[in-house]
Structures are given as C-alpha cells and as structure tokens.
Design a protein around this motif. Structure first.
Motif, mmCIF file in Angstrom:
data_model
loop_
_atom_site.group_PDB
_atom_site.id
_atom_site.type_symbol
_atom_site.label_atom_id
_atom_site.label_comp_id
_atom_site.label_asym_id
_atom_site.label_seq_id
_atom_site.Cartn_x
_atom_site.Cartn_y
_atom_site.Cartn_z
ATOM 1 N N THR A 167 27.756 -15.332 13.647
ATOM 2 C CA THR A 167 27.139 -16.262 14.594
ATOM 3 C C THR A 167 26.028 -15.576 15.376
ATOM 4 O OG1 THR A 167 29.180 -17.548 14.804
ATOM 5 C CG2 THR A 167 27.574 -17.770 16.573
ATOM 6 N N LEU A 168 26.268 -14.341 15.800
ATOM 7 C CA LEU A 168 25.249 -13.582 16.526
ATOM 8 C C LEU A 168 24.010 -13.355 15.662
ATOM 9 C CD1 LEU A 168 27.457 -10.899 18.335
ATOM 10 C CD2 LEU A 168 26.194 -12.780 19.405
ATOM 11 N N LEU A 169 24.223 -13.274 14.347
ATOM 12 C CA LEU A 169 23.113 -13.068 13.417
ATOM 13 C C LEU A 169 22.469 -14.378 12.970
ATOM 14 C CD1 LEU A 169 24.691 -10.260 11.216
ATOM 15 C CD2 LEU A 169 22.767 -10.007 12.794
ATOM 16 N N GLY A 170 22.973 -15.505 13.480
ATOM 17 C CA GLY A 170 22.392 -16.794 13.117
ATOM 18 C C GLY A 170 22.900 -17.369 11.820
ATOM 19 N N ILE A 171 24.005 -16.826 11.296
ATOM 20 C CA ILE A 171 24.620 -17.364 10.081
ATOM 21 C C ILE A 171 25.731 -18.301 10.527
ATOM 22 C CG2 ILE A 171 25.711 -16.838 7.880
ATOM 23 C CD1 ILE A 171 22.907 -15.705 8.167
ATOM 24 N N THR A 172 25.429 -19.597 10.584
ATOM 25 C CA THR A 172 26.361 -20.589 11.113
ATOM 26 C C THR A 172 26.458 -21.780 10.151
ATOM 27 O OG1 THR A 172 24.667 -21.850 12.299
ATOM 28 C CG2 THR A 172 25.634 -19.958 13.454
ATOM 29 N N TRP A 213 27.378 -19.686 -6.509
ATOM 30 C CA TRP A 213 27.146 -18.328 -6.045
ATOM 31 C C TRP A 213 25.956 -18.334 -5.098
ATOM 32 C CZ3 TRP A 213 30.164 -14.127 -7.631
ATOM 33 C CH2 TRP A 213 31.084 -14.410 -8.647
ATOM 34 N N SER A 214 25.710 -17.223 -4.436
ATOM 35 C CA SER A 214 24.578 -17.117 -3.520
ATOM 36 C C SER A 214 23.904 -15.767 -3.683
ATOM 37 C CB SER A 214 25.053 -17.277 -2.070
ATOM 38 O OG SER A 214 23.988 -17.013 -1.165
ATOM 39 N N GLU A 215 22.612 -15.737 -3.456
ATOM 40 C CA GLU A 215 21.891 -14.463 -3.416
ATOM 41 C C GLU A 215 22.052 -13.770 -2.073
ATOM 42 O OE1 GLU A 215 18.210 -14.711 -6.452
ATOM 43 O OE2 GLU A 215 17.992 -15.988 -4.682
ATOM 44 N N SER A 216 22.712 -14.428 -1.123
ATOM 45 C CA SER A 216 22.885 -13.863 0.214
ATOM 46 C C SER A 216 24.310 -13.362 0.426
ATOM 47 C CB SER A 216 22.571 -14.922 1.280
ATOM 48 O OG SER A 216 23.020 -14.498 2.555
ATOM 49 N N PRO A 217 24.513 -12.067 0.658
ATOM 50 C CA PRO A 217 25.864 -11.578 0.945
ATOM 51 C C PRO A 217 26.421 -12.122 2.254
ATOM 52 C CG PRO A 217 24.238 -9.843 1.292
ATOM 53 C CD PRO A 217 23.518 -10.981 0.647
ATOM 54 N N LEU A 218 25.550 -12.417 3.215
ATOM 55 C CA LEU A 218 26.036 -12.939 4.494
ATOM 56 C C LEU A 218 26.495 -14.387 4.365
ATOM 57 C CD1 LEU A 218 23.552 -11.378 7.078
ATOM 58 C CD2 LEU A 218 25.775 -10.540 6.298
ATOM 59 N N ALA A 219 25.815 -15.164 3.526
ATOM 60 C CA ALA A 219 26.281 -16.530 3.281
ATOM 61 C C ALA A 219 27.655 -16.503 2.628
ATOM 62 C CB ALA A 219 25.283 -17.272 2.388
#
Length: 248
Positions: free
Chosen positions: A223-228, A95-101
C-alpha cells in the motif's frame, strides 16, 4: 525445481530474491496465489467434468454476453480472452510481468489469511522450449492472432486434434484497463493438464513462500508503494468498494 523455495517476509525480500534468481534482461513472469499448496492449473482443468463441458460453457457465455458488449469478439481466441477477463472457466492461467502485482494477490483475502501463500516465478521462454516452440529471436513469446502455432490450443482445435501438447506461455492484447494495470500475460493448456510446476525437468519454474504471519506486513508495504486494489483493478466497482476504507 531449479531453485529451492525461498521464504519472503517483506517487499525487500522480493528485491533480494530477484537479485539472486533473475539475471538482468531475462524474461520472468509471476503469479501470486493465496495458498502455497495450490497447483498451477487453469480453472477449467481443475475438475474433469469441467473439461468435458468446455464447448457448452463457451456457447453459453457467447449466448448471454452479446447484449452486454458494445463490440463483439471476431475470433475464437478473442472470446476466450473475454471469458478469462470475466472469470469464466477457461484453459488460460493468468500471470504478470510485475512481481509486486503477484505479491499483492498472494497476501490478499481474509478467507486465506491464516494460510501461507506463494508467488510462482516462471521463465516463459524455458516453458516454451518444453513445448518445442522456437523462434528466430530466442526471447520471443507467441501471440494469438499472429502465430499460427497457437491455433492448436484453441478449444475447437483441441477437440479435433488428438495430439497431447505441453502448456505454453503466450501474450495477448492488453485491451482492458485491468490487463494493462496488472501487466497481464498467460499460459494456456492443450490436452496435457499436468501442473506447470511438474512439467519436464522443472527448470522453468520456482516459488517464493509467503508465510501467513507475514501477509499483513507485506500488504501494508505494498500500500505504501501504491500497489492497491485500485491500481490493479482500475474499475468503478473497486472505486466504490475502496470508499469504505475511510470509515472508522
């Protein structure tokens, strides 16, 4: 479920869902899956034969991993986390604490681009209440190496203990760049392998649906938000893989 499925068409939709479903200060974890129909079951528990082979799998991994390790794990739980990191079959679920991840994992992968994905949202404290875990501080999450209650969930103890315990939410040391980048957390199964979304009254879990048609758009927004891939997998293999993106 406590909440009805919510459809997410953009990153902005995630913010809207969070505002409506998550109170500030509440602990919520997220897991992205490329297909909405996949259940919340760890890799080891997806086939009965795998469960029966757990001890053999661990011994095999330990036998062959040693030459590739600069420092060997000292405890059983450290071996288990190492196996999970390298995608061996375990009773752990990421799991992750990040919804964007989590959203990234729900929209990636050409193999599943034609299928709707999902981001599962978990209240880990509520799940642990189902397992009758209690702490003086209500929002506390148990950790291997510190909380003895988790020893019952170690593979060697499960074999010896005939009890049937509910899966629990746990934290472990973020001792790799990947774990740190992804804000990783876990649930772990005991003998009960009922999907997490079907345990108890289901007040601990809800889901966002990502339609197949929205995956490409959401991927571009991330990608625009730097989540790659590079931010979530800060490893040399991924650096090499991403060089191909500059090719026509």
């Amino acid at each position: 479920m406590r909440y009805k499925d919510r459809t997410i068409l953009s990153v902005a939709g995630v913010l809207s869902a969070l505002r409506h479903q998550v109170n500030l200060g509440r602990v919520v974890w997220f897991r992205g899956q490329a297909r909405r129909e996949w259940q919340l079951v760890p890799s080891l528990a997806r086939e009965e034969a795998h469960l029966q082979a757990e001890s053999a799998l661990i011994k095999r991994f330990m036998q062959n991993a040693v030459p590739h390790l600069s420092t060997q794990p000292r405890e059983e739980w450290e071996w288990m986390f190492l196996m999970q990191h390298h995608r061996a079959l375990t009773r752990l679920l990421d799991w992750s604490e990040s919804p964007l991840a989590a959203l990234y994992f729900a929209v990636q992968g050409d193999e599943h681009k034609g299928a709707s994905g999902a981001v599962w949202c978990l209240d880990p404290v509520a799940l642990n209440r189902e397992a009758k875990l209690k702490f003086e501080f209500e929002a506390e999450i148990p950790a291997f190496g510190r909380d003895k209650v988790l020893e019952s969930y170690l593979p060697s103890h499960v074999q010896e203990n005939p009890a049937v315990l509910v899966p629990v939410a746990i934290v472990g040391p973020r001792n790799t760049p990947r774990m740190a980048a992804q804000l990783g957390t876990f649930t772990i199964n005991h003998r009960l392998h009922t999907p997490i979304e079907k345990i108890g009254e289901c007040k601990h879990i809800w889901r966002w649906i990502i339609p197949a048609a929205a995956k490409r758009k959401i991927s571009k927004e991330l990608t625009l938000l730097g989540i790659t891939g590079l931010t979530l997998f800060p490893e040399l293999d991924r650096v090499a893989e991403l060089t191909r993106e500059i090719l026509p």
